[in-house]
Structure formats: structure tokens, C-alpha cells
Design an enzyme around this catalytic site. Structure first.
Site, PDB file in Angstrom:
ATOM      1  N   LYS A 119      24.333   5.532  71.423  1.00 29.67           N
ATOM      2  CA  LYS A 119      25.128   4.492  70.831  1.00 29.67           C
ATOM      3  C   LYS A 119      24.595   3.223  70.453  1.00 29.67           C
ATOM      4  CE  LYS A 119      28.888   7.114  70.253  1.00 29.67           C
ATOM      5  NZ  LYS A 119      28.112   8.701  70.800  1.00 29.67           N
TER       6      LYS A 119
HETATM    7  C1  LIG Z   1      33.858   9.117  67.929  1.00 24.71           C
HETATM    8  C2  LIG Z   1      33.564   9.434  69.473  1.00 24.71           C
HETATM    9  N1  LIG Z   1      34.562   9.648  70.156  1.00 24.71           N
HETATM   10  C3  LIG Z   1      34.525   9.480  71.797  1.00 24.71           C
HETATM   11  C4  LIG Z   1      33.093   9.829  72.203  1.00 24.71           C
HETATM   12  C5  LIG Z   1      33.125  10.280  73.633  1.00 24.71           C
HETATM   13  O1  LIG Z   1      32.286   9.116  74.146  1.00 24.71           O
HETATM   14  P1  LIG Z   1      31.562   9.454  75.553  1.00 24.71           P
HETATM   15  O2  LIG Z   1      30.527  10.365  75.526  1.00 24.71           O
HETATM   16  O3  LIG Z   1      31.178   8.151  76.001  1.00 24.71           O
HETATM   17  O4  LIG Z   1      32.344  10.025  76.363  1.00 24.71           O
HETATM   18  C6  LIG Z   1      32.146   9.988  71.175  1.00 24.71           C
HETATM   19  C7  LIG Z   1      30.620  10.200  71.906  1.00 24.71           C
HETATM   20  O5  LIG Z   1      29.732  10.646  71.359  1.00 24.71           O
HETATM   21  C8  LIG Z   1      32.230   9.848  69.939  1.00 24.71           C
HETATM   22  O6  LIG Z   1      31.153   9.766  69.172  1.00 24.71           O
END
Ligand SMILES: Cc1ncc(COP(=O)(O)O)c(C=O)c1O
Length: 380
Positions: free
Chosen positions: A184
Site C-alpha cells: 500500500k
Molecule cells: C480495497 C481493499 N480493502 C480492504 C483490504 C484489506 O486490507 P488488509 O490487508 O490491511 O486487511 C485491502 C487490502 O488489500 C484492499 O485492497
């Protein structure tokens, strides 16, 4: 595979190394002063009243749903063109999702008109996702949310440092969820942040992040508390000091790195204009975080061959996203759902490499190889 151009790469250096070493030497590893500082700095950066650092954005989404009292018998409207966590968070609560389609090939965010069509008497909330760091149509979405009396959760996993009308993405709705996963814009390995302007929701989140307890281990370590009560069913969704230290170092770099992402995005757009590849978000709203560089292949082009041609040049690509409603698990819940625009886009989408440290030369190389790969697929 040794990629010449990976899909994403970290901008990590001496700042992150020093930050982590300082935490290790302090011998306080669980959520404490460094996390507090990360939260305060993040709150300032996005202009949020309450912020809660958590171990990932999936937890932030789950806590957001719980804070709104979403549970069995409720429905939440979500985009299917997202990472599966957006919808999974709803299912964790016992509620059901109703998928809304996206606007179209020029704008891969959720369609406000389709949100309105999906509202039923059971609808409890709307979740939007700022695809690739590009703002959803928040003005229209907030207006229709008010009309239906529904709260809005923003999945801002892609959008730290993005703005629309000078208001940070993640702070338009009732709650905003950010991800600090390794690929990210702001990376801590695993990590996330939940933000809200609502005092009533903040109180619930504060407790549910840590087992429903009224005090933290850190409060007791500081001598501020002797014991605790448990006032709610909570979770262990806490972050730790090592990741928070990484978060502070990365937050310091966020604006400059988003500006570099923007420069590479503009360079890609120039190099790929008029080549037959569709470039979504040409007329994007606001100031994007430029998290992803999505392109759409012309209809009929074999995507796997296109990806393989780039792969042969050791250029990594990805697909954002296989739509959630097409996954085996979701089909087992809801059967065959039709979302024509999501399905069309998801079948033609390829994500090109994009990261702050990429440099003009690699952008040009990827663009050139993408055009070559396309020519190879479509006989001129
Ligand atoms: C659009 C979106 N929502 C939620 C998430 C979930 O994030 P995390 O991996 O920090 O739980 C991601 C992660 O890839 C994402 O791209």
C-alpha cells in the site's frame, strides 16, 4: 521469479530502520506511546476527529460494521469490484451483502444510481471503495445516503493522502478504513487505521479494539489504572509499537511519494494514449493517491497472453479484481448475480507496476512493452 519491474516496491530506508530500532531498545512493544503518536499524526494528516490504529484494514472494516450495529437480518451495499475483505467484513457480523455495479470503464468506483437501486427495507449501511486511490462520487453518495438515512463506510485502503474538494478520502462518510499492507501507499507490513468523526462510534470502537476492556496494559504500566472491566464483546485488533513506528516514518514520506506516483501515472497516460488500451480515471475527481495503474484491454484480447508477454520481459502485473460475487464462496451464498459493468471491466483489467521509487525509465519500459504486447495480440 526475479522481476525487472515488480508490481509494487517499498520506499524503506534508514528512517524506518531507526524507527524500529528505537522501539526495540525501548523494550515496550505493544500498543503504547508510539501508537498514540502515529494516531495523532494520522488524525492531523487526514483531518479526522477519532483514529484507531489496528493490525489491518479488514479489522477496521469489521469494527466499522460493528460500531454501526450491523448484524443478522441486515444488508449492506458494497462494490463487488474490490478486495474480498470489503464484503467479508459484513459477513463476519452475520449480515448479508448486496452488490452494486460500478460506474463504467472510465470510472471503476461504485455507481450511486445502482446503490439507490439496491436499497431495501433491510439496508443498514453503504460501503464504498476508492478504487486505486481514486475518489468515489462522494457528493452524490452522501446525498443519497442522507436521503435514505443510511451511514457510509469508506474502504480507503488505497487512498491515504487522497482528497476530494479538500476533504481527505476516508473522512467523507461516517467511518473510514485504511490499510497499511506491504503493497500500500503507506506500508507497515500489516496494519490499518479506522477513523470517524462520530463520538458515539468512537467510544464503541475504543472498547472493541481490545477485548471490550476499559483500560489497556499500557495504562496499567503507566500507573494510570489498576484493573479493568469488560463492557462489550471485543477483539484483539490492536497494532504494535514496531508497526506504528514504521507508520510514522512512512507517513512522513506519504505526500512526496503520492506526488511521485502521480508523476508516473501521468507519464503512463501520455505513453499509452491512443494505443487502443483504455485508461480509466482520465477525468478523476479530486487528488488521487494513485495507488494503482489500471488499464483495460480492448474487448477480445486474450488477457493471459498479454500478461505472459509482459511476464516474459520480467514485468509483473496483477488483476484488480476478480469480482467478489464470482468467487465460489459468494456464489454458494447468493447464486449467480449479474453485474454487467463489473464483469466486463474485471475481464479486461490489467494493473501495471506503480510505486514511488520506480523512475521514468521503468515507466517508459513498461509502457513500451505493454504496447508491444498489445500489438502482438491484435493483428493490425
Ligand atoms: C480495497 C481493499 N480493502 C480492504 C483490504 C484489506 O486490507 P488488509 O490487508 O490491511 O486487511 C485491502 C487490502 O488489500 C484492499 O485492497
Amino acid at each position: 521469479m526475479e522481476w525487472r519491474v515488480p508490481l509494487a516496491d517499498l520506499d524503506y530506508g534508514i528512517e524506518e530502520e531507526t524507527a524500529v530500532l528505537n522501539v526495540l531498545r525501548s523494550k515496550w512493544l505493544t500498543m503504547g506511546a508510539v501508537t498514540q503518536e502515529f494516531e495523532e499524526r494520522f488524525a492531523h494528516a487526514v483531518g479526522a476527529k477519532h483514529v484507531f490504529a489496528v493490525s489491518n484494514a479488514t479489522e477496521a472494516l469489521h469494527l466499522a460494521c460493528l460500531a454501526l450495529g450491523i448484524g443478522p437480518g441486515d444488508e449492506v451495499i458494497t462494490p463487488s469490484l474490490s478486495f474480498v475483505a470489503t464484503s467479508n467484513a459484513v459477513l463476519y457480523t452475520g449480515a448479508q451483502v448486496r452488490f452494486a455495479d460500478v460506474i463504467g470503464p472510465h470510472d471503476l468506483t461504485i455507481d450511486p444510481q445502482d446503490i439507490a437501486r439496491q436499497v431495501t427495507p433491510r439496508t443498514k449501511a453503504i460501503i464504498v471503495m476508492h478504487y486505486g486511490g481514486y475518489a468515489c462520487a462522494m457528493g452524490e453518495i452522501m446525498a443519497l445516503a442522507r436521503r435514505f438515512g443510511l451511514p457510509v463506510i469508506e474502504d480507503a485502503a488505497h487512498a491515504p493522502g487522497a482528497f476530494l474538494d479538500e476533504k481527505a478520502l476516508g473522512t467523507w462518510g461516517d467511518l473510514g478504513c485504511f490499510s497499511f499492507f506491504s503493497n500500500k501507499n503507506l506500508s507497515t507490513g500489516e496494519g490499518g487505521m479506522l477513523v470517524t468523526g462520530r463520538d458515539d462510534l468512537a467510544e464503541k470502537i475504543r472498547h472493541q479494539r481490545s477485548h471490550g476492556m476499559t483500560t489497556l496494559t499500557y495504562d496499567r504500566h503507566q500507573g494510570h489504572a489498576y484493573t479493568y472491566d469488560v463492557v462489550d464483546l471485543g477483539y484483539n485488533y490492536r497494532i504494535d509499537e514496531i508497526r506504528s513506528a514504521l507508520g510514522i516514518a512512512q507517513l512522513d514520506k506519504l505526500a512526496a511519494n503520492n506526488a511521485r506516483r502521480k508523476a508516473w501515472t501521468e507519464r503512463y497516460r501520455q505513453a499509452l494514449a491512443g494505443t487502443g488500451l483504455e485508461l480509466p480515471f482520465q477525468n478523476a475527481r479530486g487528488e488521487s493517491a494513485c495507488h494503482l495503474m489500471p488499464i483495460l484491454l480492448p474487448p477480445g484480447v486474450d488477457r493471459k497472453s498479454f500478461i505472459d508477454a509482459l511476464r516474459a520481459e520480467r514485468i509483473q502485473t496483477s488483476i484488480h479484481y476478480p469480482p467478489t460475487h464470482t468467487f465460489t464462496y459468494y456464489r454458494s451464498l447468493y447464486g449467480a448475480i449479474s453485474l454487467p459493468r463489473t464483469e466486463d471491466i474485471a475481464s479486461r483489467e490489467v494493473t501495471l507496476p506503480l510505486y514511488p521509487t520506480m523512475g521514468a525509465e521503468l515507466v517508459d519500459l513498461v509502457a513500451q512493452e505493454a504496447v508491444r504486447a498489445l500489438r502482438f495480440q491484435v493483428p493490425l
